[in-house]
Design an enzyme around this catalytic site. Sequence first.
Site, PDB file in Angstrom:
ATOM      1  N   SER A   1     -16.348  97.118 -10.276  1.00 44.79           N
ATOM      2  CA  SER A   1     -16.641  95.703 -10.514  1.00 44.79           C
ATOM      3  C   SER A   1     -15.352  94.905 -10.547  1.00 44.79           C
ATOM      4  CB  SER A   1     -17.372  95.522 -11.847  1.00 44.79           C
ATOM      5  OG  SER A   1     -17.532  94.145 -12.143  1.00 44.79           O
ATOM      6  N   HIS A   2     -15.467  93.644 -10.258  1.00 43.09           N
ATOM      7  CA  HIS A   2     -14.340  92.724 -10.331  1.00 43.09           C
ATOM      8  C   HIS A   2     -13.912  92.429 -11.769  1.00 43.09           C
ATOM      9  CE1 HIS A   2     -15.324  92.154  -6.159  1.00 43.09           C
ATOM     10  NE2 HIS A   2     -14.265  91.393  -6.009  1.00 43.09           N
TER      11      HIS A   2
END
Length: 126
Positions: free
Chosen positions: A13-14
């Site tokens: 995930s970012h």
Amino acid sequence: MAANTQTGMVLVSHVPEIVAGITKLIRQVAPDVALTTAGGTSDGDIGTDATHILQAIDANPATDLMVFYDLGSAKMNLDLVTDMTDKPLHRYDVAFVEGAYTCAALLQAGDSRAEIEKQLAPLKIK
């Protein structure tokens, strides 16, 4: 039934807090699944990078990995690391939270990757 110890999961995930939250959710139903994460970049910023993702892959004790990600640039970085590891990576273009949770619960129950992929099919993002 015991968790499938040969197949593990990687979440990308970012945002570090996103993978931390999903991990907390997954651990409620799948405490025995080999799960590692790459949240944010190697230096803790928002985003993803190949180095951080590769570290999560290498840290996972499983020999076969089912990989889930949140956004397109994470997918691009996953494509980059595919040739940098000997572990088979199976990337899923599915709803991130729902796909990861479903996969983890089914791995915990001992289902095969083929069976899990059937369950993930309706969650595919087109």
